[in-house]
Write a protein that holds these residues in place. Structure first.
Motif, PDB file in Angstrom:
ATOM      1  N   LEU A   4       9.817  -2.471 -13.108  1.00  0.00           N
ATOM      2  CA  LEU A   4       9.583  -3.330 -11.937  1.00  0.00           C
ATOM      3  C   LEU A   4       8.473  -4.338 -12.214  1.00  0.00           C
ATOM      4  O   LEU A   4       8.515  -5.463 -11.737  1.00  0.00           O
ATOM      5  CB  LEU A   4       9.190  -2.486 -10.723  1.00  0.00           C
ATOM      6  CG  LEU A   4      10.233  -1.521 -10.150  1.00  0.00           C
ATOM      7  CD1 LEU A   4       9.657  -0.769  -8.964  1.00  0.00           C
ATOM      8  CD2 LEU A   4      11.486  -2.269  -9.731  1.00  0.00           C
ATOM      9  N   TRP A 214       3.135  -4.191   0.456  1.00  0.00           N
ATOM     10  CA  TRP A 214       3.981  -3.033   0.783  1.00  0.00           C
ATOM     11  C   TRP A 214       3.185  -2.083   1.669  1.00  0.00           C
ATOM     12  O   TRP A 214       1.995  -1.927   1.442  1.00  0.00           O
ATOM     13  CB  TRP A 214       4.372  -2.328  -0.525  1.00  0.00           C
ATOM     14  CG  TRP A 214       5.057  -1.007  -0.320  1.00  0.00           C
ATOM     15  CD1 TRP A 214       6.387  -0.798  -0.106  1.00  0.00           C
ATOM     16  CD2 TRP A 214       4.442   0.295  -0.291  1.00  0.00           C
ATOM     17  NE1 TRP A 214       6.636   0.552   0.049  1.00  0.00           N
ATOM     18  CE2 TRP A 214       5.454   1.241  -0.046  1.00  0.00           C
ATOM     19  CE3 TRP A 214       3.120   0.761  -0.416  1.00  0.00           C
ATOM     20  CZ2 TRP A 214       5.207   2.619   0.053  1.00  0.00           C
ATOM     21  CZ3 TRP A 214       2.865   2.125  -0.310  1.00  0.00           C
ATOM     22  CH2 TRP A 214       3.901   3.049  -0.087  1.00  0.00           C
ATOM     23  N   PRO A 215       3.815  -1.449   2.662  1.00  0.00           N
ATOM     24  CA  PRO A 215       5.222  -1.536   3.057  1.00  0.00           C
ATOM     25  C   PRO A 215       5.470  -2.593   4.142  1.00  0.00           C
ATOM     26  O   PRO A 215       6.589  -2.779   4.585  1.00  0.00           O
ATOM     27  CB  PRO A 215       5.494  -0.137   3.621  1.00  0.00           C
ATOM     28  CG  PRO A 215       4.176   0.254   4.250  1.00  0.00           C
ATOM     29  CD  PRO A 215       3.095  -0.379   3.393  1.00  0.00           C
ATOM     30  N   THR A 218       7.746  -5.553   2.863  1.00  0.00           N
ATOM     31  CA  THR A 218       8.935  -5.194   2.063  1.00  0.00           C
ATOM     32  C   THR A 218       9.826  -4.191   2.770  1.00  0.00           C
ATOM     33  O   THR A 218      10.969  -3.985   2.370  1.00  0.00           O
ATOM     34  CB  THR A 218       8.491  -4.529   0.749  1.00  0.00           C
ATOM     35  OG1 THR A 218       7.701  -3.371   1.085  1.00  0.00           O
ATOM     36  CG2 THR A 218       7.674  -5.460  -0.118  1.00  0.00           C
ATOM     37  N   ARG A 221      10.770   1.513   1.785  1.00  0.00           N
ATOM     38  CA  ARG A 221      12.019   1.928   1.141  1.00  0.00           C
ATOM     39  C   ARG A 221      11.854   1.815  -0.361  1.00  0.00           C
ATOM     40  O   ARG A 221      10.934   1.161  -0.839  1.00  0.00           O
ATOM     41  CB  ARG A 221      13.178   1.030   1.617  1.00  0.00           C
ATOM     42  CG  ARG A 221      12.956  -0.434   1.302  1.00  0.00           C
ATOM     43  CD  ARG A 221      13.918  -1.378   2.016  1.00  0.00           C
ATOM     44  NE  ARG A 221      13.575  -2.769   1.702  1.00  0.00           N
ATOM     45  CZ  ARG A 221      13.983  -3.421   0.628  1.00  0.00           C
ATOM     46  NH1 ARG A 221      14.754  -2.823  -0.268  1.00  0.00           N
ATOM     47  NH2 ARG A 221      13.621  -4.661   0.423  1.00  0.00           N
ATOM     48  N   LEU A 223      12.155   0.348  -3.851  1.00  0.00           N
ATOM     49  CA  LEU A 223      12.265  -1.064  -4.238  1.00  0.00           C
ATOM     50  C   LEU A 223      12.927  -1.177  -5.612  1.00  0.00           C
ATOM     51  O   LEU A 223      12.557  -0.464  -6.539  1.00  0.00           O
ATOM     52  CB  LEU A 223      10.881  -1.717  -4.284  1.00  0.00           C
ATOM     53  CG  LEU A 223      10.104  -1.780  -2.955  1.00  0.00           C
ATOM     54  CD1 LEU A 223       8.751  -2.464  -3.161  1.00  0.00           C
ATOM     55  CD2 LEU A 223      10.892  -2.504  -1.874  1.00  0.00           C
ATOM     56  N   SER A 224      13.862  -2.096  -5.720  1.00  0.00           N
ATOM     57  CA  SER A 224      14.563  -2.304  -6.993  1.00  0.00           C
ATOM     58  C   SER A 224      14.010  -3.551  -7.683  1.00  0.00           C
ATOM     59  O   SER A 224      13.229  -4.306  -7.098  1.00  0.00           O
ATOM     60  CB  SER A 224      16.056  -2.487  -6.729  1.00  0.00           C
ATOM     61  OG  SER A 224      16.234  -3.719  -6.037  1.00  0.00           O
ATOM     62  N   ASP A 227      14.407  -6.573  -5.623  1.00  0.00           N
ATOM     63  CA  ASP A 227      13.425  -6.749  -4.544  1.00  0.00           C
ATOM     64  C   ASP A 227      12.156  -7.421  -5.044  1.00  0.00           C
ATOM     65  O   ASP A 227      11.561  -8.227  -4.344  1.00  0.00           O
ATOM     66  CB  ASP A 227      13.051  -5.397  -3.914  1.00  0.00           C
ATOM     67  CG  ASP A 227      14.207  -4.757  -3.184  1.00  0.00           C
ATOM     68  OD1 ASP A 227      14.892  -5.478  -2.430  1.00  0.00           O
ATOM     69  OD2 ASP A 227      14.443  -3.548  -3.371  1.00  0.00           O
ATOM     70  N   VAL A 228      11.723  -7.054  -6.259  1.00  0.00           N
ATOM     71  CA  VAL A 228      10.445  -7.585  -6.760  1.00  0.00           C
ATOM     72  C   VAL A 228      10.613  -8.822  -7.640  1.00  0.00           C
ATOM     73  O   VAL A 228       9.631  -9.503  -7.938  1.00  0.00           O
ATOM     74  CB  VAL A 228       9.621  -6.491  -7.507  1.00  0.00           C
ATOM     75  CG1 VAL A 228       9.239  -5.372  -6.561  1.00  0.00           C
ATOM     76  CG2 VAL A 228      10.347  -5.946  -8.705  1.00  0.00           C
ATOM     77  N   LEU A 234       2.742  -7.753  -6.026  1.00  0.00           N
ATOM     78  CA  LEU A 234       2.970  -6.887  -4.870  1.00  0.00           C
ATOM     79  C   LEU A 234       1.697  -6.075  -4.645  1.00  0.00           C
ATOM     80  O   LEU A 234       1.236  -5.358  -5.542  1.00  0.00           O
ATOM     81  CB  LEU A 234       4.152  -5.952  -5.104  1.00  0.00           C
ATOM     82  CG  LEU A 234       4.457  -4.998  -3.933  1.00  0.00           C
ATOM     83  CD1 LEU A 234       4.928  -5.776  -2.691  1.00  0.00           C
ATOM     84  CD2 LEU A 234       5.522  -3.967  -4.322  1.00  0.00           C
ATOM     85  N   GLU A 275      10.296   3.100  -8.604  1.00  0.00           N
ATOM     86  CA  GLU A 275      11.135   2.650  -7.476  1.00  0.00           C
ATOM     87  C   GLU A 275      11.051   3.624  -6.306  1.00  0.00           C
ATOM     88  O   GLU A 275      10.845   3.239  -5.162  1.00  0.00           O
ATOM     89  CB  GLU A 275      12.613   2.559  -7.896  1.00  0.00           C
ATOM     90  CG  GLU A 275      12.906   1.455  -8.880  1.00  0.00           C
ATOM     91  CD  GLU A 275      14.412   1.266  -9.093  1.00  0.00           C
ATOM     92  OE1 GLU A 275      15.209   1.931  -8.394  1.00  0.00           O
ATOM     93  OE2 GLU A 275      14.784   0.452  -9.960  1.00  0.00           O
ATOM     94  N   PHE A 278       8.088   4.039  -3.642  1.00  0.00           N
ATOM     95  CA  PHE A 278       7.955   3.116  -2.503  1.00  0.00           C
ATOM     96  C   PHE A 278       8.707   3.608  -1.264  1.00  0.00           C
ATOM     97  O   PHE A 278       8.577   3.032  -0.192  1.00  0.00           O
ATOM     98  CB  PHE A 278       8.468   1.721  -2.886  1.00  0.00           C
ATOM     99  CG  PHE A 278       7.601   1.036  -3.907  1.00  0.00           C
ATOM    100  CD1 PHE A 278       6.373   0.493  -3.550  1.00  0.00           C
ATOM    101  CD2 PHE A 278       8.001   0.936  -5.231  1.00  0.00           C
ATOM    102  CE1 PHE A 278       5.568  -0.136  -4.490  1.00  0.00           C
ATOM    103  CE2 PHE A 278       7.197   0.302  -6.189  1.00  0.00           C
ATOM    104  CZ  PHE A 278       5.975  -0.230  -5.805  1.00  0.00           C
TER     105      PHE A 278
END
Length: 302
Positions: A4, A214-215, A218, A221, A223-224, A227-228, A234, A275, A278
């Motif tokens: 990530l 976060w959270p 975002t 949940r 995060l993949s 997402d980033v 972040l 991942e 999160f």
């Protein structure tokens, strides 16, 4: 499996007045990879929060130029217990954002580290309860009608939670995080949260759409990489005491903590397990998810 992030920065903040290096000062740990993709870490120590903020800005700008994605962890709360914004009379939503705005407008934190955190805590008490709670703890010379040197009696301000859900989730065994309401005394985090949140807000303003928190920004949940992908940084909340950080010879305790925490998240990412960190714990209710996303925040890895 794709990572990530390319680098992991952990900031250990302080509310101290006056310039200071070494123990109980601002430490910033960075874990990143060399040209051969081997993980290595470095630590920086600065004498003031203003220098810490400037250093973080320049580190993030360097990584951004390289097209890197960075996880940035701060060791103070990014939110307050549910209901705090409402008690302050703040009407805008989401609650976390209106509270950040309130703190940014009220906290004065000068380049030499002098700040008005005790006055702001007293003002918040006056607005919330018109009593000397929920914030408590001040050196004798800072005590006044709305802020006392000692903890208020049990049951005072009982409808205002002492802890957020995330602190309650880790208050087991050796881990006993302090309440955001405690301003003074061993391990108190109330002051660094008050001066820290406005600093994070300024950093995010500089980053613009390439920064997120976060959270809140975002969702709570997993995060993949998708997402980033659009982000250069972040921002998350961390609690370095969760990881066993034994100082190396000649290392300060805070220095070891930022190094070990940065390395921890780097290794978790390497293994493909970041991942999931999160995401909420299994069985988290919709009400808890809303509370965390809208006001309280959560400690990464709790």
């Amino acid at each position: 499996m794709a990572r990530l992030f390319d680098a992991y920065i952990i900031a250990d903040w302080t509310a101290a007045e006056g310039k200071k290096l070494g123990e109980n000062s601002v430490w910033i740990g960075v874990a990143k990879r060399d040209v051969r993709f081997r993980l290595y870490s470095e630590t920086h120590n600065v004498a003031t929060r203003a220098e810490g903020e400037a250093l973080l800005s320049s580190l993030l700008a360097d990584h951004r130029k390289r097209g890197d994605r960075v996880l940035v962890g701060f060791d103070f709360s990014l939110g307050y217990p549910a209901g705090t914004a409402a008690r302050l009379g703040l009407k805008e939503t989401p609650a976390w954002s209106t509270l950040w705005k309130f703190l940014a407008a009220n906290i004065v934190d000068k380049a030499d580290n002098t700040n008005n955190r005790y006055q702001v805590a007293a003002k918040m008490n006056r607005l919330m309860t018109d009593e000397a709670w929920p914030f408590w703890g001040a050196p004798a010379k800072q005590a006044q009608r709305w802020l006392t040197t000692t903890k208020p009696p049990a049951g005072a301000g009982a409808d205002i939670p002492e802890f957020r859900a995330t602190e309650n989730a880790i208050r087991k065994g050796r881990l006993q995080p302090k309440s955001n309401w405690q301003m003074h005394g061993a391990g108190a985090v109330g002051g660094q949260t008050l001066v820290g949140i406005p600093a994070v807000r300024r950093l995010l303003e500089k980053l613009g759409p390439s920064g997120a928190v976060w959270p809140f920004g975002t969702g709570w949940r997993a995060l993949s990489t998708n997402d980033v992908e659009p982000l250069s940084a972040l921002v998350v909340e961390v609690y370095p005491s969760m990881w066993d950080a034994t100082p190396n010879p000649g290392e300060f305790k805070d220095q070891a903590q930022v190094r070990v925490t940065a390395e921890h998240f780097a290794k978790l990412d390497e293994a493909g397990d970041l991942e999931k960190a999160f995401a909420p714990p299994k069985g988290a209710s919709e009400a808890l998810i809303a509370q965390v996303e809208q006001e309280e925040g959560w400690i990464l890895g709790a």
